[in-house]
Design a protein around this motif. Structure first.
Motif, PDB file in Angstrom:
ATOM      1  N   ILE A 122     -28.041   6.702  -0.940  1.00  0.00           N
ATOM      2  CA  ILE A 122     -29.522   6.902  -1.863  1.00  0.00           C
ATOM      3  C   ILE A 122     -30.448   5.490  -1.928  1.00  0.00           C
ATOM      4  O   ILE A 122     -29.669   4.632  -1.856  1.00  0.00           O
ATOM      5  N   ILE A 123     -31.445   5.732  -1.681  1.00  0.00           N
ATOM      6  CA  ILE A 123     -32.432   4.423  -1.780  1.00  0.00           C
ATOM      7  C   ILE A 123     -33.063   4.309  -2.936  1.00  0.00           C
ATOM      8  O   ILE A 123     -33.584   5.433  -3.317  1.00  0.00           O
ATOM      9  N   GLY A 124     -33.006   3.215  -3.737  1.00  0.00           N
ATOM     10  CA  GLY A 124     -33.716   3.174  -5.017  1.00  0.00           C
ATOM     11  C   GLY A 124     -34.362   1.924  -5.121  1.00  0.00           C
ATOM     12  O   GLY A 124     -33.928   0.733  -4.350  1.00  0.00           O
ATOM     13  N   LYS A 125     -35.087   1.646  -6.368  1.00  0.00           N
ATOM     14  CA  LYS A 125     -35.658   0.145  -6.504  1.00  0.00           C
ATOM     15  C   LYS A 125     -35.194  -0.162  -8.103  1.00  0.00           C
ATOM     16  O   LYS A 125     -35.008   0.641  -8.867  1.00  0.00           O
ATOM     17  N   VAL A 126     -34.706  -1.420  -8.129  1.00  0.00           N
ATOM     18  CA  VAL A 126     -34.172  -1.936  -9.342  1.00  0.00           C
ATOM     19  C   VAL A 126     -35.054  -1.782 -10.472  1.00  0.00           C
ATOM     20  O   VAL A 126     -36.211  -2.520 -10.220  1.00  0.00           O
ATOM     21  N   GLN A 127     -34.908  -0.852 -11.580  1.00  0.00           N
ATOM     22  CA  GLN A 127     -35.898  -0.956 -12.789  1.00  0.00           C
ATOM     23  C   GLN A 127     -35.410  -2.342 -13.699  1.00  0.00           C
ATOM     24  O   GLN A 127     -36.361  -2.967 -13.830  1.00  0.00           O
ATOM     25  N   ASN A 128     -34.301  -2.237 -14.069  1.00  0.00           N
ATOM     26  CA  ASN A 128     -33.685  -3.184 -14.701  1.00  0.00           C
ATOM     27  C   ASN A 128     -32.098  -3.037 -14.840  1.00  0.00           C
ATOM     28  O   ASN A 128     -31.568  -2.416 -14.563  1.00  0.00           O
ATOM     29  N   THR A 129     -31.458  -4.433 -15.307  1.00  0.00           N
ATOM     30  CA  THR A 129     -29.997  -4.393 -15.313  1.00  0.00           C
ATOM     31  C   THR A 129     -29.831  -4.764 -16.745  1.00  0.00           C
ATOM     32  O   THR A 129     -30.490  -5.376 -17.644  1.00  0.00           O
ATOM     33  N   GLU A 130     -28.658  -4.297 -17.301  1.00  0.00           N
ATOM     34  CA  GLU A 130     -28.107  -4.590 -18.480  1.00  0.00           C
ATOM     35  C   GLU A 130     -26.531  -4.826 -18.661  1.00  0.00           C
ATOM     36  O   GLU A 130     -25.985  -4.015 -17.978  1.00  0.00           O
ATOM     37  N   ILE A 131     -26.201  -5.579 -19.632  1.00  0.00           N
ATOM     38  CA  ILE A 131     -24.948  -5.793 -19.795  1.00  0.00           C
ATOM     39  C   ILE A 131     -24.577  -5.048 -21.113  1.00  0.00           C
ATOM     40  O   ILE A 131     -25.070  -5.492 -22.033  1.00  0.00           O
ATOM     41  N   VAL A 132     -23.300  -4.176 -21.024  1.00  0.00           N
ATOM     42  CA  VAL A 132     -23.311  -3.220 -22.316  1.00  0.00           C
ATOM     43  C   VAL A 132     -21.804  -3.352 -22.490  1.00  0.00           C
ATOM     44  O   VAL A 132     -21.146  -3.674 -21.693  1.00  0.00           O
ATOM     45  N   ASN A 133     -21.319  -3.138 -23.669  1.00  0.00           N
ATOM     46  CA  ASN A 133     -20.259  -3.016 -24.213  1.00  0.00           C
ATOM     47  C   ASN A 133     -19.449  -1.684 -23.991  1.00  0.00           C
ATOM     48  O   ASN A 133     -20.094  -0.819 -24.464  1.00  0.00           O
ATOM     49  N   SER A 134     -18.338  -1.517 -23.348  1.00  0.00           N
ATOM     50  CA  SER A 134     -17.948  -0.303 -23.161  1.00  0.00           C
ATOM     51  C   SER A 134     -16.234  -0.222 -23.384  1.00  0.00           C
ATOM     52  O   SER A 134     -15.662  -1.516 -22.775  1.00  0.00           O
TER      53      SER A 134
END
Ligand code: ADP
Ligand code: MG
Length: 719
Positions: A67-79
């Motif tokens: 799939i081709i996509g454009k980066v919207q945003n990145t986030e670091i989350v706790n899981s």
């Protein structure tokens, strides 16, 4: 002016500061870059959009997609108390996310806002209903590319970008663009190296066109043509070597000819505790004719595990020694060398033959003595590991080289000998059967002898597949067999990991558990690859002499050991082994008179779909892939014939190391798959032989570059 041999540091995008990383990966000149081929291509038809993928997944689809996509945003989350990186992408239809559990800093630096990527991996839908890809393969696209790609359905090449290139953040160099620009600017300078006649006879693309179509294809047809030539070329060069060797062999001086005394052979046979089988006699006859002829022998002896190749080897050696020459038996491990050595001493006891053992682990002074005895001709038979081919070893009169279990060797040893100016008779022994069509074409100049039937009186080994949950009852069975029939048992653990440390840990841990828990009343030994040969030797000898009832091991027992009283082998995590490896391991038992057992143990269940009428021929590729492990295990359980198993293996893997053609894990061909490309192979072989027929030394002008190409010899010389 820049040319093909100009260093890549002069390319604008690379510059000296980055060139080191390229050089380390074998890309030194502009030419190298032109020949750095994509490993796969992405074409528009295989690209899906987020909505479609989500729909497919919801309907049970579980294969890889792109799939081709454009980066919207990145986030670091706790899981679950762990940090993870989430990259949110958009395509025309919606959002999807890409998740990384490791390398968070590295990946956050790559996925910058508003950049385009092609993402490839198995999709999943999270419990929040998001389309998600976990640690996918990804490829950065320029805005331009992603547009071109979407709109025109272009084919995008994928390059395997070496890790350090990626990590050194040459990230701002777009590798694909770099190659493309280089191709456009420099490919026209490439000089054709195939003779015109070969190009036209075989409908091959000219070199410049090939390079352009490899890197900048505009259609599938382009790709087919271009890759056809790449493969053809690779095979042509391979077959040219075969053809040349064959020609050379025909011309060698008759120094290899022997004449032996029949009385020596009779003395040996009198001392033998059994009769040779019909197959063994036939094979020996073939070898004898070779040895007595003017032309050096160049023969492959194939025979399943336990078929009795060793005796054939010793008799061949004896014929040679009886005519006043030396013989070498080279084996892959020190344990095996030692077993053969001990064996040979008793077998040759009625003959006047002086035997020496030569190992890498011997001290310098030990080896020095042996070396001088080899040089003086005092020693007749040398048994050893590859140490026998060290520079320092000089033979007085080498008549025969026998290479046992050849698939474990780098096969260039023969070349080394020829370099020393010796052209002895050569016998290569292998327990991995090679289907005839292939051996003919690959080995080309090698004659093949086969021992098809095992010595009489062998009972077929009973092989079963059991789940690990049955271990207790399996151990009970083992105990009973030890108690009632005095059997000895191998318990094998797989190479869990490349790293020897882990291997060691797995086997040692299991050893402790077995010794203290299940088999506390029995004597248990341990052998693994980290021990030095003296230690291994000690354990193996102890086991052979009955000191242990159970031997826990990694795969070091795989090759050639012969312990008649060992009649049970347990193979843990059998699913991790290949067919030929399992067959080899199983061959460690069943050499005695009692019924032998091979128990394959797996953690999961591997069951064939409707196994009653299951036919490999009718399976689709994806089904084959899916059931591979089950098929492998089923094949081992139901077949004892190594040749048949080899054929099944062949079907399952296409090409592979079953042929023993891999050199330290590397396939001999970079681009060719011997099975798939068999037609091309035959075509290339014809061309190669006709070239050599007309110009055996490749000295005609039109063959000039070909001659250079086959000189650049990093290929193994086989046979
Ligand atoms: P491999 O072909 O795997 O190297 P070996 O040469 O180690 O097999 O032989 C396996 C066993 O069979 C050895 O114990 C050997 O002594 C025995 N053997 C070989 N030939 C015969 C024969 N003709 N009759 C009976 N036993 C034999
Ligand atoms: Mg053997």
């Amino acid at each position: 002016m820049k040319g093909l041999e100009t260093s890549i540091q002069y390319l604008k995008t690379i510059r000296p500061k980055n060139s080191k990383v390229f050089e380390k990966n074998g890309i030194v000149t502009i030419r190298d870059l032109l020949f750095y081929f994509p490993f796969q291509y992405l074409d528009r038809t295989s690209i899906l959009t987020s909505e479609k993928i989500a729909y497919y997944v919801a309907n049970g689809f579980d294969s890889e997609v792109t799939i081709i996509g454009k980066v919207q945003n990145t986030e670091i989350v706790n899981s679950f108390k762990k940090k993870i990186l989430k990259v949110i992408f958009s395509d025309n239809e919606g959002l999807f996310e890409v998740v990384f559990f490791n390398g968070i800093n590295y990946f956050s630096s790559i996925f910058k806002q508003n950049t385009f990527f092609a993402i490839s991996s198995k999709p999943k839908i999270t419990r929040y209903g998001h389309l998600q890809f976990i640690h996918p393969d990804f490829d950065k696209l320029t805005t331009n590319e992603s547009n071109e790609f979407k709109n025109t359905g272009k084919i995008i090449p994928y390059y395997r970008i070496p890790k350090d290139l990626r990590e050194k953040k040459i990230g701002d160099i777009n590798f694909r663009n770099l190659v493309k620009e280089t191709v456009l600017e420099f490919s026209s300078k490439l000089e054709e190296y195939l003779p015109q006649s070969i190009l036209s006879e075989n409908n091959l693309l000219p070199l410049v066109e090939m390079i352009n179509k490899i890197h900048i294809p505009t259609s599938k047809a382009d790709l087919e043509q271009a890759w056809y030539r790449v493969k053809f070329e690779e095979l042509l060069i391979f077959e040219l070597r075969v053809a040349k060797r064959k020609k050379l062999m025909g011309k060698l001086k008759p120094e290899s000819k022997i004449t032996f005394k029949t009385s020596d052979i009779n003395n040996f046979l009198k001392n033998l505790p059994f009769q040779l089988t019909k197959d063994q006699l036939e094979v020996l006859h073939e070898i004898r004719l070779d040895l007595e002829s003017q032309i050096p022998m160049n023969r492959l002896l194939q025979g399943d595990v336990g078929s009795g190749k060793t005796i054939v080897a010793f008799l061949s050696a004896l014929m040679t020694i009886s005519s006043g020459k030396q013989a070498v038996l080279m084996v892959p491990t020190e344990i095996l060398a030692n077993q053969h050595f001990v064996n040979s001493i008793s077998l040759f006891k009625e003959n006047d033959v002086k035997i020496a053992l030569l190992l890498g682990s011997q001290t310098k002074s030990e080896r020095k003595i042996i070396q001088s005895e080899i040089a003086s001709g005092e020693i007749d038979l040398i048994i050893g590991t590859h140490a026998v081919f060290q520079e320092k070893i000089i033979f007085k009169n080498l008549g025969l080289v026998i290479i046992d279990e050849q698939h474990r060797f780098g096969v260039e040893q023969r070349l080394k000998l020829i370099e020393k100016g010796i052209s002895p008779n050569i016998l290569i022994m292998s327990a991995t059967p090679i289907p005839r069509t292939l051996s003919l074409t690959i080995y080309g100049d090698l004659d093949v002898s086969t021992i098809r039937n095992l010595p009489p009186g062998r009972k077929e080994i009973t092989t079963v597949l059991r789940n690990e949950s049955k271990l207790d009852s399996i151990y009970d069975f083992v105990k009973q067999k030890i108690n009632d029939e005095n059997m000895q048992v191998f318990i094998v653990y797989p190479l869990v990991d490349e790293s020897e440390k882990i291997e060691l840990k797995a086997a040692t841990e299991q050893f402790e558990i077995l010794k203290t828990k299940y088999f506390s009343e029995y004597s248990v030994g341990l052998i693994h690859g980290k021990m030095n040969w003296v230690e291994k030797e000690q354990v193996m000898n102890d086991f052979a002499n009955g000191k242990f009832q159970i031997l826990v091991s990694t795969t070091v027992i795989e090759v050639g050991m012969d312990i008649p009283n060992a009649n049970i082998i347990l193979i843990n995590e059998a699913n991790r082994f290949g067919i030929s490896q399992l067959h080899q391991l199983r061959g460690r038992v069943g050499r005695g008179k009692s019924q032998a057992f091979c128990i394959l143990i797996t953690k999961e269940n591997y069951i064939l779909p409707n196994s009653n009428n299951f036919d490999l021929e009718f399976l689709s590729k994806s089904e084959l892939e899916k059931h591979k492990t089950a098929i492998r295990l089923d094949a081992i359980v139901n077949n004892s014939d190594g040749f048949l198993l080899a054929e099944i293996d062949l079907k399952l893997r296409g090409q592979g190391d079953i042929f023993g053609l891999r050199q330290s894990g590397e396939p001999i061909f970079k681009y060719v798959d011997l099975i798939r490309d068999f037609q091309i192979l035959e075509q290339a072989r014809k061309s190669a032989f006709s070239i050599i027929e007309n110009d055996s030394t490749l000295s005609k002008e039109e063959n000039r570059i070909l001659a250079q190409l086959i000189q650049q010899n990093d290929e193994p010389i086989i046979g």
